[in-house]
Design a protein around this motif. Structure first.
Motif, PDB file in Angstrom:
ATOM      1  N   ALA A  50       0.812  -1.217   0.000  1.00 30.57           N
ATOM      2  CA  ALA A  50       0.000   0.000   0.000  1.00 30.57           C
ATOM      3  C   ALA A  50       0.847   1.270   0.000  1.00 30.57           C
ATOM      4  O   ALA A  50       0.377   2.333   0.387  1.00 30.57           O
ATOM      5  N   TRP A  51       2.105   1.149  -0.422  1.00 33.19           N
ATOM      6  CA  TRP A  51       3.012   2.291  -0.486  1.00 33.19           C
ATOM      7  C   TRP A  51       3.472   2.508  -1.929  1.00 33.19           C
ATOM      8  O   TRP A  51       3.565   1.567  -2.714  1.00 33.19           O
ATOM      9  N   ASN A  52       3.809   3.757  -2.263  1.00 39.11           N
ATOM     10  CA  ASN A  52       4.516   4.011  -3.512  1.00 39.11           C
ATOM     11  C   ASN A  52       5.870   3.320  -3.459  1.00 39.11           C
ATOM     12  O   ASN A  52       6.538   3.319  -2.424  1.00 39.11           O
ATOM     13  N   ARG A  53       6.289   2.741  -4.584  1.00 44.79           N
ATOM     14  CA  ARG A  53       7.576   2.042  -4.596  1.00 44.79           C
ATOM     15  C   ARG A  53       8.419   2.477  -5.789  1.00 44.79           C
ATOM     16  O   ARG A  53       7.949   2.483  -6.929  1.00 44.79           O
ATOM     17  N   THR A  54       9.643   2.856  -5.496  1.00 46.66           N
ATOM     18  CA  THR A  54      10.648   3.136  -6.515  1.00 46.66           C
ATOM     19  C   THR A  54      11.786   2.170  -6.260  1.00 46.66           C
ATOM     20  O   THR A  54      12.534   2.324  -5.295  1.00 46.66           O
ATOM     21  N   GLU A  55      11.906   1.138  -7.096  1.00 39.88           N
ATOM     22  CA  GLU A  55      12.855   0.065  -6.849  1.00 39.88           C
ATOM     23  C   GLU A  55      13.460  -0.422  -8.162  1.00 39.88           C
ATOM     24  O   GLU A  55      12.861  -0.274  -9.225  1.00 39.88           O
ATOM     25  N   TYR A  56      14.625  -1.041  -8.034  1.00 42.55           N
ATOM     26  CA  TYR A  56      15.204  -1.723  -9.183  1.00 42.55           C
ATOM     27  C   TYR A  56      14.589  -3.112  -9.309  1.00 42.55           C
ATOM     28  O   TYR A  56      14.389  -3.803  -8.313  1.00 42.55           O
ATOM     29  N   VAL A  57      14.297  -3.483 -10.540  1.00 37.17           N
ATOM     30  CA  VAL A  57      13.874  -4.843 -10.826  1.00 37.17           C
ATOM     31  C   VAL A  57      15.006  -5.545 -11.553  1.00 37.17           C
ATOM     32  O   VAL A  57      15.767  -4.924 -12.305  1.00 37.17           O
ATOM     33  N   SER A  58      15.134  -6.822 -11.297  1.00 37.47           N
ATOM     34  CA  SER A  58      16.131  -7.656 -11.969  1.00 37.47           C
ATOM     35  C   SER A  58      15.383  -8.740 -12.718  1.00 37.47           C
ATOM     36  O   SER A  58      14.680  -9.557 -12.109  1.00 37.47           O
ATOM     37  N   LEU A  59      15.516  -8.749 -14.040  1.00 39.42           N
ATOM     38  CA  LEU A  59      14.762  -9.675 -14.874  1.00 39.42           C
ATOM     39  C   LEU A  59      15.715 -10.532 -15.709  1.00 39.42           C
ATOM     40  O   LEU A  59      16.715 -10.017 -16.241  1.00 39.42           O
ATOM     41  N   PRO A  60      15.412 -11.822 -15.853  1.00 40.85           N
ATOM     42  CA  PRO A  60      16.273 -12.690 -16.669  1.00 40.85           C
ATOM     43  C   PRO A  60      16.107 -12.379 -18.147  1.00 40.85           C
ATOM     44  O   PRO A  60      14.998 -12.112 -18.624  1.00 40.85           O
ATOM     45  N   ILE A  61      17.211 -12.417 -18.868  1.00 42.07           N
ATOM     46  CA  ILE A  61      17.168 -12.086 -20.284  1.00 42.07           C
ATOM     47  C   ILE A  61      18.311 -12.822 -20.980  1.00 42.07           C
ATOM     48  O   ILE A  61      19.320 -13.159 -20.349  1.00 42.07           O
TER      49      ILE A  61
END
Length: 651
Positions: free
Chosen positions: A197-208
């Protein structure tokens, strides 16, 4: 349920025959039981209750039951995955059901029920504890995996409907990210969900599998991204793609990955750290030093708070002597994995992320069974991203009779005092018991643990349950994996040859700042942003013009000390949408000067896409109504309050 039906018959018989048996039986609340005990104690002239401020750990049954805090690490991790998946899927289902057009609400409810049952079963005292026989452990694990998969399919269906909006042709979404892994000439849309329930500014790590990519946001603007080699063997891609996502509270945002062969590869170059010279990695908030002598973390400095903590972080192991699924019984103190415990380090540093991949030498195996990847994030305005260092481990297969820990020997003078949470809710201060066995000083670490001195606190955040201890002044250790390969006499033996991938976040800060982070970071870590992918048939701009690229299901972000524990739909019909809404105040009285204050929440306006037409407060489990509520409630420190709500579509 047959057991309760049988109990009903017994209760009914005794109530009907009270004049003969003189026994009155009823189902009672816990409070009624304690009232009865107090009444009896008073009539018997016995003092009650005995006030006890701590808990009852550790349990001593000739051997100390402190091994199960860590047993079956893989299962403990999957329990957290099931919990996180359920929060997202249940919340989405509850608000989306009323506007459903093309997805089957009954089939979706059945899928959610599958995960509900798997999550509930895993809470058995021989479930998440890891103390079941192997085939039952496998049953718990497989049920959680199957339930999570089914619920993510529900999330994918709801995502398609919200993204599609009024479009006659809805996109299809994949929770397994196969579109991204098979990226070709067509862009891939990534819808990223936030279940908190909070705003989130985060890095995502995705497989590629391609390093020549670009990332665009929902305004079709190019944003910074970075591609690193995928060092740990649990990655399903050749590389990891990093970029920063901004996602609204309980909502989603859209990003696009585009194959771009016309630009230089995003792959960041790596280099091997040579011994003899310290290696410093840092962002604007923290810095870590890798010792040129030991090859290990030797210093953690919080630049913003001007706190400097020397440390030595090492993967070590205990030799099992009387250990099993329940008990931890080492032969002696922990030892290094090798007579030359200097890890090989490879540094990958770029504009967004710096990683130090380390392989610890192991004398007992031809190939190391102890690896870790230290990671810090950079180039962010979010303190929640910059304030921690993350260590992702790869452990196994362990040799027989080995139990692996991560040990931190710090310059903090903790004087034998350390703190852990033993239930994910309350922190308990521990005092090292000098002269007692090592295992008797182990305690559960569910979300976090720390040591402190004056203005400095060192905190460890976890994404699954572990055992933890502080066995020396300034030292803190977390048990990460166990393979006693023997029994302890209390149940099944424990032989665990799985390869596991636990992770921790490390924080050095003032106690006041650390208390806030120790409450928030476990939720950010355990309820990560969830991506869904879909191949774009046309261009990115066409997708943006045709579909919805963001949604916010809350009217506004809730305060940082409030967590929506659950929104849980009670039925599958669209005509009556009754749900349990459960809110938690994260802080205890006096824990923080700001965030330990009461909080007022207006339940009637909390959601933006649905309205709450009626509210009744219930007991914690929702089985008894306590009072009707008009709109606003006040959450006191450590409150967990449950409400029965009726959701209606916004007109």
């Amino acid at each position: 349920v047959p057991m309760f039906e049988s109990m009903d018959l017994v209760v009914q018989y005794l109530q009907q025959n009270y004049n003969t048996t003189h026994i009155n039986v009823k189902y009672a609340l816990l409070s009624e039981y304690f009232d009865a005990v107090k009444s009896y104690a008073s009539s018997a002239n016995t003092d009650f209750p005995v006030n006890y401020a701590g808990d009852f750990f550790p349990l001593d049954e000739d051997l100390y039951w402190t091994g199960y805090f860590t047993s079956r690490v893989q299962l403990k991790g999957e329990v957290r995955v099931g919990e996180a998946t359920a929060l997202l899927a249940e919340n989405l289902y509850s608000v989306a059901k009323l506007s459903s057009k093309q997805w089957d609400t009954v089939a979706a409810f059945d899928a959610l029920t599958k995960l509900r049952l798997a999550n509930a079963d895993a809470q058995h005292h021989d479930g998440v504890t890891g103390t079941s026989v192997p085939n039952v452990v496998d049953m718990y694990f497989n049920d959680l995996v199957s339930g999570s998969s089914a619920s993510l399919s529900v999330v994918a269906g709801i995502t398609a409907e919200y993204v599609g909006g009024e479009s006659s042709e809805l996109p299809t979404f994949d929770a397994n990210l196969s579109d991204l892994l098979n990226l070709g000439s067509q862009p891939v849309a990534i819808v990223i969900h936030n279940s908190l329930a909070w705003n989130r500014t985060e890095y995502v790590s995705l497989p590629i599998n391609s390093a020549s990519v670009s990332v665009y946001n929902s305004a079709n603007s190019l944003i910074p991204s970075q591609v690193n080699p995928a060092y740990l063997s649990n990655s399903v891609g050749k590389y990891n793609l990093f970029f920063q996502a901004i996602v609204p509270p309980f909502g989603f945002s859209t990003y696009f990955v585009v194959q771009n062969s016309s630009v230089d590869s995003n792959l960041v170059k790596s280099y091997v750290v040579e011994l003899g010279q310290d290696e410093v990695i840092q962002n604007s908030y923290i810095s870590l030093t890798i010792s040129g002598e030991t090859g290990r973390i030797s210093n953690f400095t919080n630049i913003m708070s001007s706190i400097n903590v020397n440390m030595d972080q090492e993967l070590r192991q205990y030799e099992s002597l009387h250990s099993g699924a329940y008990a931890f019984g080492p032969a002696g103190p922990s030892s290094s994995l090798s007579s030359t415990p200097v890890p090989k380090s490879i540094v990958t540093t770029g504009p967004l992320v710096t990683e130090v991949y380390q392989v610890f030498p192991c004398d007992e195996a031809s190939e190391s069974y102890a690896k870790q990847n230290i990671r810090i994030y950079k180039d962010s305005t979010s303190a929640s991203v910059l304030s921690f260092a993350e260590i992702l481990f790869e452990l196994g297969q362990l040799p027989s009779a080995r139990e692996v820990i991560t040990s931190f020997k710090t310059s903090i003078s903790s004087q034998g005092v350390f703190t852990t949470d033993d239930n994910g809710f309350e922190f308990n201060e521990r005092q090292y018991n000098y002269g007692s066995p090592i295992e008797s000083n182990y305690y559960p670490l569910i979300y976090a643990g720390y040591i402190q001195q004056g203005d400095a606190q060192f905190t460890v955040i976890s994404e699954r349950s572990h055992g933890a201890s502080s066995l020396d002044n300034g030292q803190f250790e977390v048990m990460l994996h166990r393979n006693p390969d023997m029994g302890d006499g209390f149940g099944p033996g424990l032989t665990d040859t799985t390869i596991v991938y636990p992770a921790v976040r490390l924080i050095v800060d003032t106690p006041s700042n650390s208390k806030l982070l120790a409450r928030q970071q476990p939720l950010l870590m355990n309820f990560p942003l969830v991506p869904m992918t879909s191949t774009v048939s046309g261009s990115v701009s066409e997708w943006i013009n045709s579909y919805e690229v963001s949604e916010k299901f809350l009217t506004a972000a809730l305060p940082e000390n409030v967590h929506i524990h659950s929104l849980y739909s009670l039925n599958a019909t669209t005509s009556a949408n009754t749900a349990l809404l459960r809110l938690t105040h994260l802080f205890a009285v006096g824990e923080h000067p700001v965030y330990s204050q009461p909080v007022t929440v207006d339940l009637s306006t909390i959601y933006s896409t649905v309205k709450i037409s009626s509210i009744s407060e219930t007991t914690l489990t929702g089985n008894k109504v306590i009072a009707d509520v008009t709109d606003s409630i006040v959450l006191q420190p450590k409150d967990i309050r449950t409400f029965l709500v009726n959701l209606a579509a916004n007109s």
